[in-house]
Motif scaffolding. Structure first.
Motif, PDB file in Angstrom:
ATOM      1  N   UNK A  98       0.811  -1.208   0.000  1.00 35.74           N
ATOM      2  CA  UNK A  98       0.000   0.000   0.000  1.00 35.74           C
ATOM      3  C   UNK A  98       0.844   1.257   0.000  1.00 35.74           C
ATOM      4  N   UNK A  99       0.303   2.300  -0.579  1.00 33.86           N
ATOM      5  CA  UNK A  99       0.966   3.607  -0.598  1.00 33.86           C
ATOM      6  C   UNK A  99      -0.100   4.680  -0.666  1.00 33.86           C
ATOM      7  N   UNK A 100      -0.029   5.635   0.275  1.00 28.89           N
ATOM      8  CA  UNK A 100      -0.892   6.811   0.245  1.00 28.89           C
ATOM      9  C   UNK A 100      -0.032   8.017   0.567  1.00 28.89           C
ATOM     10  N   UNK A 101      -0.377   9.161  -0.014  1.00 26.24           N
ATOM     11  CA  UNK A 101       0.522  10.303   0.158  1.00 26.24           C
ATOM     12  C   UNK A 101      -0.156  11.633  -0.115  1.00 26.24           C
ATOM     13  N   UNK A 102       0.512  12.681   0.332  1.00 25.47           N
ATOM     14  CA  UNK A 102       0.167  14.052  -0.037  1.00 25.47           C
ATOM     15  C   UNK A 102       1.071  14.571  -1.141  1.00 25.47           C
ATOM     16  N   UNK A 103       2.179  13.875  -1.409  1.00 24.54           N
ATOM     17  CA  UNK A 103       3.137  14.285  -2.431  1.00 24.54           C
ATOM     18  C   UNK A 103       3.584  13.035  -3.188  1.00 24.54           C
ATOM     19  N   UNK A 104       4.261  13.239  -4.292  1.00 24.67           N
ATOM     20  CA  UNK A 104       4.816  12.110  -5.031  1.00 24.67           C
ATOM     21  C   UNK A 104       5.857  11.398  -4.165  1.00 24.67           C
ATOM     22  N   UNK A 133      -6.200   0.312   8.453  1.00 17.82           N
ATOM     23  CA  UNK A 133      -5.038   1.161   8.199  1.00 17.82           C
ATOM     24  C   UNK A 133      -5.232   1.985   6.914  1.00 17.82           C
ATOM     25  N   UNK A 134      -5.723   1.329   5.860  1.00 17.59           N
ATOM     26  CA  UNK A 134      -5.820   1.991   4.561  1.00 17.59           C
ATOM     27  C   UNK A 134      -7.023   2.911   4.439  1.00 17.59           C
ATOM     28  N   UNK A 135      -8.147   2.540   5.052  1.00 21.15           N
ATOM     29  CA  UNK A 135      -9.389   3.269   4.838  1.00 21.15           C
ATOM     30  C   UNK A 135      -9.742   4.236   5.958  1.00 21.15           C
ATOM     31  N   UNK A 136      -9.146   4.039   7.129  1.00 16.61           N
ATOM     32  CA  UNK A 136      -9.489   4.834   8.310  1.00 16.61           C
ATOM     33  C   UNK A 136      -8.269   5.617   8.803  1.00 16.61           C
ATOM     34  N   UNK A 137      -7.212   4.882   9.119  1.00 13.38           N
ATOM     35  CA  UNK A 137      -6.069   5.480   9.786  1.00 13.38           C
ATOM     36  C   UNK A 137      -5.297   6.458   8.896  1.00 13.38           C
ATOM     37  N   UNK A 138      -4.870   5.986   7.727  1.00 11.66           N
ATOM     38  CA  UNK A 138      -4.056   6.842   6.867  1.00 11.66           C
ATOM     39  C   UNK A 138      -4.792   8.077   6.348  1.00 11.66           C
ATOM     40  N   UNK A 139      -6.045   7.982   5.915  1.00  9.76           N
ATOM     41  CA  UNK A 139      -6.722   9.202   5.471  1.00  9.76           C
ATOM     42  C   UNK A 139      -6.761  10.284   6.544  1.00  9.76           C
ATOM     43  N   UNK A 140      -6.920   9.884   7.816  1.00 10.58           N
ATOM     44  CA  UNK A 140      -6.921  10.881   8.894  1.00 10.58           C
ATOM     45  C   UNK A 140      -5.544  11.487   9.075  1.00 10.58           C
ATOM     46  N   UNK A 141      -4.506  10.667   9.077  1.00  9.92           N
ATOM     47  CA  UNK A 141      -3.139  11.176   9.228  1.00  9.92           C
ATOM     48  C   UNK A 141      -2.786  12.150   8.110  1.00  9.92           C
ATOM     49  N   UNK A 147       2.374  15.288   6.936  1.00 10.20           N
ATOM     50  CA  UNK A 147       2.416  13.823   6.876  1.00 10.20           C
ATOM     51  C   UNK A 147       2.504  13.486   5.382  1.00 10.20           C
ATOM     52  N   UNK A 148       3.718  13.408   4.874  1.00  5.60           N
ATOM     53  CA  UNK A 148       3.931  13.407   3.437  1.00  5.60           C
ATOM     54  C   UNK A 148       3.450  12.138   2.751  1.00  5.60           C
ATOM     55  N   UNK A 149       3.750  10.982   3.352  1.00  4.92           N
ATOM     56  CA  UNK A 149       3.419   9.724   2.689  1.00  4.92           C
ATOM     57  C   UNK A 149       3.562   8.573   3.655  1.00  4.92           C
ATOM     58  N   UNK A 150       2.952   7.458   3.269  1.00  8.35           N
ATOM     59  CA  UNK A 150       3.121   6.203   4.007  1.00  8.35           C
ATOM     60  C   UNK A 150       3.197   5.052   3.017  1.00  8.35           C
ATOM     61  N   UNK A 151       4.195   4.211   3.217  1.00  8.55           N
ATOM     62  CA  UNK A 151       4.333   2.968   2.456  1.00  8.55           C
ATOM     63  C   UNK A 151       4.111   1.815   3.431  1.00  8.55           C
ATOM     64  N   UNK A 152       3.296   0.832   3.009  1.00 14.38           N
ATOM     65  CA  UNK A 152       3.009  -0.312   3.869  1.00 14.38           C
ATOM     66  C   UNK A 152       3.533  -1.598   3.238  1.00 14.38           C
ATOM     67  N   UNK A 153       4.027  -2.504   4.099  1.00 14.25           N
ATOM     68  CA  UNK A 153       4.667  -3.717   3.628  1.00 14.25           C
ATOM     69  C   UNK A 153       4.169  -4.936   4.403  1.00 14.25           C
ATOM     70  N   UNK A 154       4.035  -6.030   3.668  1.00 15.83           N
ATOM     71  CA  UNK A 154       3.797  -7.339   4.271  1.00 15.83           C
ATOM     72  C   UNK A 154       5.153  -8.010   4.429  1.00 15.83           C
ATOM     73  N   UNK A 155       5.528  -8.340   5.661  1.00 15.69           N
ATOM     74  CA  UNK A 155       6.860  -8.859   5.928  1.00 15.69           C
ATOM     75  C   UNK A 155       6.940 -10.361   5.705  1.00 15.69           C
ATOM     76  N   UNK A 156       8.000 -10.763   5.040  1.00 15.96           N
ATOM     77  CA  UNK A 156       8.271 -12.168   4.773  1.00 15.96           C
ATOM     78  C   UNK A 156       9.400 -12.696   5.651  1.00 15.96           C
TER      79      UNK A 156
END
Length: 217
Positions: A98-104, A133-141, A147-156
Protein backbone atom coordinates in the motif's frame (compact mmCIF):
# COMPACT_ATOMS: atom_id res chain seq x y z
CA UNK A 1 9.77 3.00 -6.94
CA UNK A 2 10.74 -0.39 -5.63
CA UNK A 3 8.19 -2.98 -4.67
CA UNK A 4 10.03 -4.30 -1.62
CA UNK A 5 12.27 -3.16 1.22
CA UNK A 6 14.99 -4.43 3.48
CA UNK A 7 14.78 -2.57 6.82
CA UNK A 8 17.90 -3.11 8.93
CA UNK A 9 19.06 -1.48 12.18
CA UNK A 10 22.51 -1.60 13.78
CA UNK A 11 24.09 0.05 16.82
CA UNK A 12 27.89 0.43 16.83
CA UNK A 13 30.05 1.04 19.86
CA UNK A 14 30.98 4.69 20.38
CA UNK A 15 34.64 3.63 20.20
CA UNK A 16 34.35 2.81 16.50
CA UNK A 17 31.22 4.66 15.39
CA UNK A 18 33.21 6.73 12.89
CA UNK A 19 34.73 3.60 11.39
CA UNK A 20 31.25 2.03 11.25
CA UNK A 21 29.85 4.95 9.29
CA UNK A 22 32.80 4.97 6.89
CA UNK A 23 32.32 1.24 6.27
CA UNK A 24 28.57 1.58 5.81
CA UNK A 25 28.81 4.50 3.38
CA UNK A 26 31.83 3.37 1.40
CA UNK A 27 31.53 -0.42 1.37
CA UNK A 28 28.35 -1.96 2.74
CA UNK A 29 25.72 0.02 0.82
CA UNK A 30 27.77 0.60 -2.38
CA UNK A 31 28.31 -3.14 -2.79
CA UNK A 32 24.57 -3.76 -2.59
CA UNK A 33 23.88 -1.00 -5.09
CA UNK A 34 25.76 -3.10 -7.69
CA UNK A 35 23.27 -5.98 -7.32
CA UNK A 36 20.55 -6.00 -10.00
CA UNK A 37 17.21 -5.36 -8.35
CA UNK A 38 18.49 -2.98 -5.66
CA UNK A 39 17.22 0.46 -6.65
CA UNK A 40 18.24 2.71 -3.75
CA UNK A 41 19.05 3.03 -0.08
CA UNK A 42 18.71 5.66 2.62
CA UNK A 43 20.26 5.79 6.07
CA UNK A 44 18.66 7.19 9.23
CA UNK A 45 19.65 7.68 12.86
CA UNK A 46 17.81 7.79 16.18
CA UNK A 47 19.04 8.47 19.71
CA UNK A 48 22.82 8.59 19.95
CA UNK A 49 24.03 5.60 17.93
CA UNK A 50 21.03 3.66 16.59
CA UNK A 51 21.28 3.54 12.81
CA UNK A 52 18.78 2.33 10.23
CA UNK A 53 19.16 1.59 6.53
CA UNK A 54 16.14 1.15 4.26
CA UNK A 55 17.00 -0.58 1.00
CA UNK A 56 14.56 -0.40 -1.91
CA UNK A 57 14.32 -3.42 -4.21
CA UNK A 58 12.23 -4.52 -7.16
CA UNK A 59 11.14 -7.56 -5.13
CA UNK A 60 12.21 -9.73 -2.23
CA UNK A 61 13.50 -12.34 -4.69
CA UNK A 62 16.49 -10.05 -5.29
CA UNK A 63 17.93 -11.43 -2.04
CA UNK A 64 17.99 -14.93 -3.55
CA UNK A 65 19.91 -14.00 -6.67
CA UNK A 66 23.49 -15.22 -7.23
CA UNK A 67 24.78 -11.65 -7.27
CA UNK A 68 23.43 -10.91 -3.80
CA UNK A 69 24.25 -14.32 -2.34
CA UNK A 70 27.85 -13.91 -3.49
CA UNK A 71 28.17 -10.64 -1.56
CA UNK A 72 26.34 -11.89 1.53
CA UNK A 73 28.15 -15.22 1.77
CA UNK A 74 31.62 -13.83 1.10
CA UNK A 75 31.93 -10.74 3.31
CA UNK A 76 35.09 -8.69 3.42
CA UNK A 77 37.13 -8.79 6.61
CA UNK A 78 35.75 -5.37 7.56
CA UNK A 79 32.16 -6.48 6.96
CA UNK A 80 32.64 -9.63 9.02
CA UNK A 81 34.11 -7.61 11.88
CA UNK A 82 31.40 -4.96 11.80
CA UNK A 83 28.48 -7.38 11.57
CA UNK A 84 29.96 -9.48 14.35
CA UNK A 85 30.35 -6.47 16.65
CA UNK A 86 27.25 -4.30 16.25
CA UNK A 87 24.32 -4.46 18.63
CA UNK A 88 20.61 -3.85 18.13
CA UNK A 89 20.56 -5.75 14.84
CA UNK A 90 17.22 -6.09 13.07
CA UNK A 91 16.34 -7.41 9.62
CA UNK A 92 12.83 -7.01 8.21
CA UNK A 93 12.11 -7.81 4.56
CA UNK A 94 8.77 -7.19 2.93
CA UNK A 95 6.71 -6.57 -0.19
CA UNK A 96 4.84 -3.29 -0.63
CA UNK A 97 1.08 -3.63 -0.20
CA UNK A 98 0.00 0.00 0.00
CA UNK A 99 0.97 3.61 -0.60
CA UNK A 100 -0.89 6.81 0.25
CA UNK A 101 0.52 10.30 0.16
CA UNK A 102 0.17 14.05 -0.04
CA UNK A 103 3.14 14.28 -2.43
CA UNK A 104 4.82 12.11 -5.03
CA UNK A 105 6.91 9.33 -3.51
CA UNK A 106 10.13 10.73 -4.98
CA UNK A 107 9.40 13.94 -3.07
CA UNK A 108 8.59 12.07 0.14
CA UNK A 109 11.67 9.82 0.19
CA UNK A 110 14.08 12.67 1.20
CA UNK A 111 11.84 13.63 4.15
CA UNK A 112 13.84 14.54 7.26
CA UNK A 113 11.81 12.24 9.52
CA UNK A 114 10.93 8.57 9.11
CA UNK A 115 8.39 7.11 11.51
CA UNK A 116 8.34 3.32 11.45
CA UNK A 117 5.54 1.16 12.83
CA UNK A 118 5.79 -2.64 13.12
CA UNK A 119 2.87 -4.91 14.03
CA UNK A 120 2.40 -8.64 14.52
CA UNK A 121 -1.17 -9.26 13.36
CA UNK A 122 -2.89 -12.66 13.69
CA UNK A 123 -3.63 -14.18 10.31
CA UNK A 124 -7.38 -14.10 10.79
CA UNK A 125 -7.25 -10.38 11.62
CA UNK A 126 -5.09 -9.21 8.72
CA UNK A 127 -8.08 -8.28 6.56
CA UNK A 128 -9.62 -6.06 9.23
CA UNK A 129 -6.24 -4.58 10.16
CA UNK A 130 -5.32 -3.69 6.58
CA UNK A 131 -8.75 -2.22 5.89
CA UNK A 132 -8.53 -0.07 9.02
CA UNK A 133 -5.04 1.16 8.20
CA UNK A 134 -5.82 1.99 4.56
CA UNK A 135 -9.39 3.27 4.84
CA UNK A 136 -9.49 4.83 8.31
CA UNK A 137 -6.07 5.48 9.79
CA UNK A 138 -4.06 6.84 6.87
CA UNK A 139 -6.72 9.20 5.47
CA UNK A 140 -6.92 10.88 8.89
CA UNK A 141 -3.14 11.18 9.23
CA UNK A 142 -2.82 12.64 5.74
CA UNK A 143 -5.10 15.51 6.67
CA UNK A 144 -1.88 17.02 8.00
CA UNK A 145 0.14 18.24 4.97
CA UNK A 146 3.36 17.52 6.88
CA UNK A 147 2.42 13.82 6.88
CA UNK A 148 3.93 13.41 3.44
CA UNK A 149 3.42 9.72 2.69
CA UNK A 150 3.12 6.20 4.01
CA UNK A 151 4.33 2.97 2.46
CA UNK A 152 3.01 -0.31 3.87
CA UNK A 153 4.67 -3.72 3.63
CA UNK A 154 3.80 -7.34 4.27
CA UNK A 155 6.86 -8.86 5.93
CA UNK A 156 8.27 -12.17 4.77
CA UNK A 157 11.39 -12.14 6.97
CA UNK A 158 11.30 -10.74 10.50
CA UNK A 159 14.19 -10.74 12.96
CA UNK A 160 14.31 -10.55 15.92
CA UNK A 161 10.55 -10.02 16.42
CA UNK A 162 7.85 -11.91 14.48
CA UNK A 163 6.27 -8.82 12.95
CA UNK A 164 4.29 -9.19 9.73
CA UNK A 165 3.32 -5.59 8.94
CA UNK A 166 5.60 -2.57 8.51
CA UNK A 167 4.52 1.01 7.83
CA UNK A 168 7.05 3.66 6.85
CA UNK A 169 5.71 7.17 7.37
CA UNK A 170 7.60 10.07 5.78
CA UNK A 171 7.21 13.32 7.73
CA UNK A 172 8.25 16.88 6.98
CA UNK A 173 8.69 17.44 10.72
CA UNK A 174 8.38 15.37 13.87
CA UNK A 175 5.79 17.88 15.07
CA UNK A 176 3.34 15.96 12.87
CA UNK A 177 3.38 13.26 15.54
CA UNK A 178 1.67 15.69 17.94
CA UNK A 179 -0.76 17.14 15.41
CA UNK A 180 -4.57 17.20 15.57
CA UNK A 181 -4.60 14.88 12.55
CA UNK A 182 -2.75 12.19 14.48
CA UNK A 183 -5.00 12.67 17.51
CA UNK A 184 -7.99 12.19 15.20
CA UNK A 185 -6.44 9.07 13.64
CA UNK A 186 -5.87 7.53 17.05
CA UNK A 187 -9.40 8.29 18.29
CA UNK A 188 -11.55 6.63 15.65
CA UNK A 189 -14.01 3.85 16.52
CA UNK A 190 -12.16 1.53 14.16
CA UNK A 191 -8.90 1.95 16.01
CA UNK A 192 -10.60 1.59 19.38
CA UNK A 193 -12.13 -1.69 18.26
CA UNK A 194 -8.77 -3.13 17.17
CA UNK A 195 -6.85 -1.64 20.11
CA UNK A 196 -9.07 -3.64 22.47
CA UNK A 197 -7.63 -6.86 21.10
CA UNK A 198 -4.58 -8.27 22.95
CA UNK A 199 -2.32 -8.48 19.88
CA UNK A 200 -2.62 -4.76 19.10
CA UNK A 201 0.85 -3.81 20.33
CA UNK A 202 3.19 -1.98 17.94
CA UNK A 203 6.86 -1.10 17.81
CA UNK A 204 7.09 2.64 17.09
CA UNK A 205 10.36 4.44 16.29
CA UNK A 206 11.27 7.90 15.01
CA UNK A 207 14.36 8.19 12.82
CA UNK A 208 16.08 11.21 11.32
CA UNK A 209 17.65 11.40 7.88
CA UNK A 210 21.36 10.56 7.91
CA UNK A 211 23.37 11.30 4.79
CA UNK A 212 22.51 11.34 1.11
CA UNK A 213 20.41 8.79 -0.73
CA UNK A 214 22.24 6.00 -2.54
CA UNK A 215 21.10 4.90 -5.99
CA UNK A 216 21.73 1.76 -7.99
CA UNK A 217 24.79 1.83 -10.22
Amino acid sequence: MAGAVLFSEMTPSPDWEGEFNEWYDNEHIPLRMTVPGFTGAQRYKRNDRDYLAVYDMTGTDVLQTPAYVEIKDNPTAMTARMLGSVGGFTRYIGTEIGFQSNVALDDAIPAPVLYSVLFSVPGDRLGDFDAWYDQDHLPALLENPDWLACRRFSLEVAHPQPFNRLALHYLATDEALDSPAREKARATPGRARLAAEPWFQADYKVFYLHGERFSAR
